[in-house]
Design an enzyme around this catalytic site. Structure first.
Site, short mmCIF file in Angstrom:
data_model
loop_
_atom_site.label_atom_id
_atom_site.label_comp_id
_atom_site.label_asym_id
_atom_site.label_seq_id
_atom_site.Cartn_x
_atom_site.Cartn_y
_atom_site.Cartn_z
CB ALA A 1 -0.93 -0.02 1.21
CB CYS B 1 -2.00 -23.04 32.27
SG CYS B 1 -1.65 -21.39 32.90
CE LYS C 1 1.04 -7.00 -3.05
NZ LYS C 1 0.97 -6.63 -1.63
#
Length: 1005
Positions: A430, A584, A480
């Protein structure tokens, strides 16, 4: 479930704009004036998916328009600007209707628009259209740029309601305790990444999952008073049941109403938004300067000529008369503004156009608070560049060139210098697209010896198209960098651009070594990972190459300039700890949707990637069995082969069994070990604080989430085993009704870890008979599979999680939400699950365009060769709040070493070639440091390899001293490099910090 193609296209933008984005396809916006600023506004709106964008301009394309108007081609010269721009914009997004209008802006014509944006318009036109829009409740925006300054005005009416004012998600926290009292006091936990208090006075909150004091669950939002970082006062709880455990307190977004004056009123009584109070006098002076410019144009029929003192003085006189009733005027600012007001700069148009486009999106989506009501932006510090003040009217006069707008500001000689530049752009996403677009307009590397290199390893994807301007639908899956370079060539055929498809990192230092970086005039970083940005910054620091670093997240962005010998080297933030939750917590005690989504990501990898990789390795490597220790890996391979499905029905049964194991059996087992009434000590409940007591689920084929899980899990399991899948939900439901599973019996004696503290593992003796049988089974299986003609190689297909694969997100969403239901956690929608699990950074075209424009303003200064720290700016923007903060970069720090002062940019450079033409020996390097700097080296290292250690024994020292640098690398099995960075420690200086010495750079022959 997965969304439409449009949702896939706009997914990153949806995370910025939220639910209000659904209004975009239904909205019509008028953009009047199609020079640079208007083109930027219109492009952003088309890429964002606005339903209808109408372009208005009565002028014709001239050569000078192409300084900043990136939609125009040379063949458009002489044609209407709106019509020429319409043809280019229509290609950007097939979901948007783009029209051109060349008539007048009548009241009847304007009535159909949600938002009207004026650029390049006269003050009279602004006042006329502004009054019409104010009366009809049409959101009205003025965006204008002149030279190095820009102006933005918003009028959204007297009663504009913002549905969602804040950026980001509403905060939530796990409840630890709630008192019975008036007021009640809520004690909550922080989050893994929270700093400081989560809530603020006056926030509205709701409660869910509270056990005991259930009266709070589902209650209307209540206001809070913050006592400290972990305690809130709420309403009267004295009559409620006692709090027992669990629960989540969540912030509720509050709507906000804004009231705007019409342009006519706001001109005389301006509300100007600034980043800090110190900026207000400057903005007020620019407010007067823009009004004076309109008056000058009415009087003379033109803009002030570039660098014409008489014109600048006349504009200053007009500004004085306007400011007589509004306080003091900064005459230097007005004079500087007037001097270059005839100029057109692509970077300034990019910044102001992006800000204006974001205000349009606010008007449509009602997401974020609009501008209140004026904003002024300028980069007039560029006129303080050494020698800029000496530019004359002749230097900046028009040449009939596409660069005339830029020449009007910086002169013709500077334009020639721009053409000679050699720049590297790393990343063509971008920000990279916006930088390359600006570079093409500016003429960077457009001279005979210029060079612009763009490198990116990635290919174009559908989700790129809403914010990466250089790509079209036809480019999907293409490299690209190649597509971007071709687009630059179309915009400006003179730019000498080359596409690479390489990563810039340690693995490519043979391509991008010191010599490569040292011949560059600068580097523009458009990377999206902290690690890649950090590496590039280190390379530029080492090679003394200027660097412009840009980054965005949602509506926030920043630009940092790193100038050799002048600024502090960049210090990027540390990488985020994605998914770094205690094990956990994930396995047994989740309390947020982020926990359940990370658990689902781990499930995905553990079910569809790792087992397939292990089985393929087992099949392909005859020594696999001998390399494995007795235990889990062999058992997992055995289990994977045992579970191989014959058909789609087997895949559905497997998914149903997995559902039962995760959401019923595992929870039943946990509650068997720690029942709901369990206490850690007398009177202290186990299920309290950060532990929410779960409940098992009962499978129901008519429950959409249950069915979504089975469908996605079965589909992925089938893909792993190369079984053709089926998407018929009704057929799967029928299969599931026939599945009967045996009742679950909890095991006795199982232990569950309650903390992350390491515990001593109980050594279970190996059952050699069982192990032998297991290995025999596996060997037999392999023989049978290898001899089977129908067996494909590799046997299984590992699936790596891909955030843009809908089936992957289907599984993650269903798996996470089922676990959330187990623990009373609010579920997440499909798009939100995709964002969190895919660790997607929200992105929008407006932010990337603004950031790229700001970066290019700093590039002007680098090309000029500016060595004045006060001329450079680091920028931070927040388009959600319409805030722009530009500050001087910190200076390069210095330190003392070896009796003298050094800069952080200093280094010792040694051409490490001995008298015989070969690489120097270590002793020759030691002698050079002694001879040149008077330092006696006690240790010399290259990376982790010790080249010399004065404390070693005499034989080792002699061997080290005699070795050539190239031989030392070979002995350490390090890749051959032409340029080495050595670390040294000297007598009497060992106590100094490791980085407080100039690096020693050696060039090998």
């Amino acid at each position: 479930m997965a969304g439409s193609e449009e949702e896939a296209r706009y997914s990153r933008q949806l995370y910025v704009l939220g639910g209000g984005a659904r209004r975009l396809p239904e909205s019509a916006v008028l953009v009047s004036g199609l020079r640079g600023t208007g083109a930027q506004v219109a492009t952003a709106l088309v890429l964002a998916g606005t339903g209808c964008v109408v372009l208005h301009d009565c002028g014709t394309v001239c050569a000078a328009d192409r300084t900043q108007q990136f939609l125009l081609k040379e063949s458009d010269l002489g044609q209407n600007r709106a019509k020429a721009s319409q043809r280019a914009l229509a290609e950007l997004n097939p979901h948007v209707v783009v029209k051109a209008h060349t008539g007048e802006l009548s009241e009847a014509f304007l009535a159909s628009f949600k938002v009207v944006v004026l650029t390049e318009s006269s003050l009279e036109e602004q006042l006329r259209v502004g009054d019409l829009c104010h009366a009809r409740g049409i959101c009205f925006i003025v965006a204008d740029t002149k030279g190095l300054a820009g102006q933005l005005f918003c009028d959204f009416g007297e009663h504009f309601v913002v549905d969602d004012p804040a950026e980001g998600d509403p905060v939530s926290a796990a409840v630890e305790h709630i008192s019975q009292g008036n007021p009640g006091v809520v004690t909550h936990m922080g989050t893994e990444n929270s700093h400081g208090q989560l809530f603020h006075d006056g926030d509205l909150v709701t409660f869910s999952g509270v056990q005991g004091m259930t009266e709070l669950n589902g209650q209307v939002p209540v206001p809070v008073h913050v006592l400290d970082a972990f305690r809130l006062e709420i309403s009267d709880t004295s009559s409620f049941s006692p709090y027992r455990c669990g629960g989540l307190v969540s912030q509720v977004q509050q709507r906000q109403e804004c009231s705007h004056k019409s342009l006519c009123q706001a001109l005389a009584e301006p509300k100007i938004q600034v980043a800090s109070p110190e900026d207000l006098p400057r903005s007020r002076s620019l407010h007067a300067a823009f009004q004076a410019l309109h008056a000058f144009r009415r009087e003379r029929g033109r803009l002030p000529r570039p660098r014409a003192p008489a014109d600048a003085e006349r504009l200053l006189e007009l500004a004085r008369s306007l400011r007589a009733q509004q306080g003091p005027l900064d005459e230097d600012i007005v004079r500087a503004f007037a001097t270059v007001s005839a100029g057109d700069l692509c970077p300034v148009a990019a910044v102001v156009g992006a800000l204006a486009a974001q205000e349009v999106l606010k008007a449509i989506t009602r997401k974020f608070v609009p501008l209140e009501q004026w904003l002024y932006f300028d980069a007039l510090e560029c006129l303080a560049l050494a020698g800029a003040a000496q530019l004359t009217e002749a230097d900046c006069a028009p040449r009939g060139s596409r660069y005339d707008g830029q020449i009007a500001v910086f002169g013709a000689n500077f334009q020639e210098t721009l053409g000679h530049q050699k720049y590297l752009v790393v990343g063509a996403g971008a920000i990279g697209c916006e930088l390359l677009k600006n570079f093409a307009m500016m003429g960077l590397a457009a001279g005979p010896d210029g060079e612009l290199i763009v490198t990116d390893m990635d290919t174009v994807a559908l989700s790129n198209l809403h914010r990466q301007f250089l790509y079209r639908s036809a480019d999907i899956s293409e490299p690209k960098s190649v597509v971007a370079a071709a687009a630059v060539q179309r915009m400006n055929p003179d730019v000498r651009v080359t596409a690479h498809q390489n990563q810039v990192g340690p693995a490519t230092e043979m391509l991008y070594g010191d010599n490569f970086f040292q011949r560059l005039d600068g580097v523009a970083s458009a990377l999206d990972t902290i690690e890649a940005r950090t590496y590039l910054e280190r390379r530029c620091l080492r090679c003394r190459t200027p660097l412009l670093d840009s980054g965005t997240e949602g509506t926030r962005g920043n630009v940092l300039a790193m100038v050799p010998s002048l600024t502090e080297p960049l210090r990027p933030a540390s990488a985020p700890r994605d998914g770094a939750f205690p094990m956990c917590t994930l396995q047994h005690f989740p309390r947020t949707i982020q926990h359940t989504l990370q658990w689902a990501r781990d499930e995905f990898e553990g079910l569809f990637q790792l087992p397939a990789e292990q089985v393929n390795q087992f099949m392909e490597d005859p020594a696999f069995l001998e390399q494995q220790l007795p235990g889990k890996v062999l058992e997992q391979v055995w289990e994977s082969l045992q579970e191989r499905p014959r058909d789609w029905r087997d895949c559905v049964r497997w998914a149903r069994r997995r559902w039962q194991r995760c959401y019923h059996d595992a929870i039943t087992q946990l509650l068997h070990i720690y029942p709901p009434e369990h206490e850690t000590s007398p009177g202290v409940p186990f299920w309290a604080g950060d532990r929410s007591c779960p409940h098992p689920l009962t499978f129901n084929p008519d429950n959409d989430t249950h069915l979504d899980y089975v469908l996605a899990a079965a589909h992925l399991f089938a893909q792993v085993h190369r079984v053709p899948p089926c998407r018929d939900r009704a057929a799967i439901q029928a299969m599931l009704r026939d599945v009967v599973l045996p009742p679950f019996a909890p095991q006795e004696g199982l232990q569950i870890p309650l903390t992350e503290e390491p515990t001593e593992e109980v050594q279970v003796p190996t059952d050699h008979r069982q192990l032998t049988e297991l290995i025999q089974d596996l060997v037999q299986w392999r023989q049978e599979l290898v001899g089977d003609e129908d067996t494909q190689a590799p046997l299984m297909e590992p699936i790596h999680f891909e955030k843009d694969n809908d089936v992957h997100i289907d599984f993650i969403t269903a798996a996470s939400n089922l676990r959330a239901e187990n623990y009373g956690i609010s579920p997440a929608k499909w798009q939100e699950s995709k964002r969190i699990a895919g660790r997607i950074v929200p992105a929008i075209i407006t932010t990337t365009a603004a950031v790229a424009g700001l970066a290019c303003l700093e590039l002007y200064k680098l090309v000029w060769g500016c060595q004045e720290l006060g001329c450079y700016r680091n920028s931070n923007i927040s388009l959600s709040a319409c805030l722009l903060l530009r500050v001087q970069p910190p200076p390069a720090h210095t330190y003392r070493y070896g009796g003298r002062e050094w800069s952080c940019w200093d280094r010792l450079e040694l051409r490490a070639v001995g008298a015989d033409g070969q690489a120097m020996t270590v002793q020759e390097v030691l002698d050079w440091l002694q001879r040149t700097h008077g330092w006696t080296v006690t240790m010399l290292l290259c990376g982790d390899t010790v080249l010399y250690d004065s404390k070693a024994d005499a034989e080792t020292r002699a061997r080290q001293q005699a070795q050539r640098l190239s031989e030392s690398l070979e002995d350490a099995r390090m890749p051959q490099q032409q340029d080495l960075e050595l670390l040294y420690m000297c007598e009497g200086k060992d106590a100094e910090a490791e980085d407080s010495r100039p690096p020693l750079l050696c060039s090998l022959p």
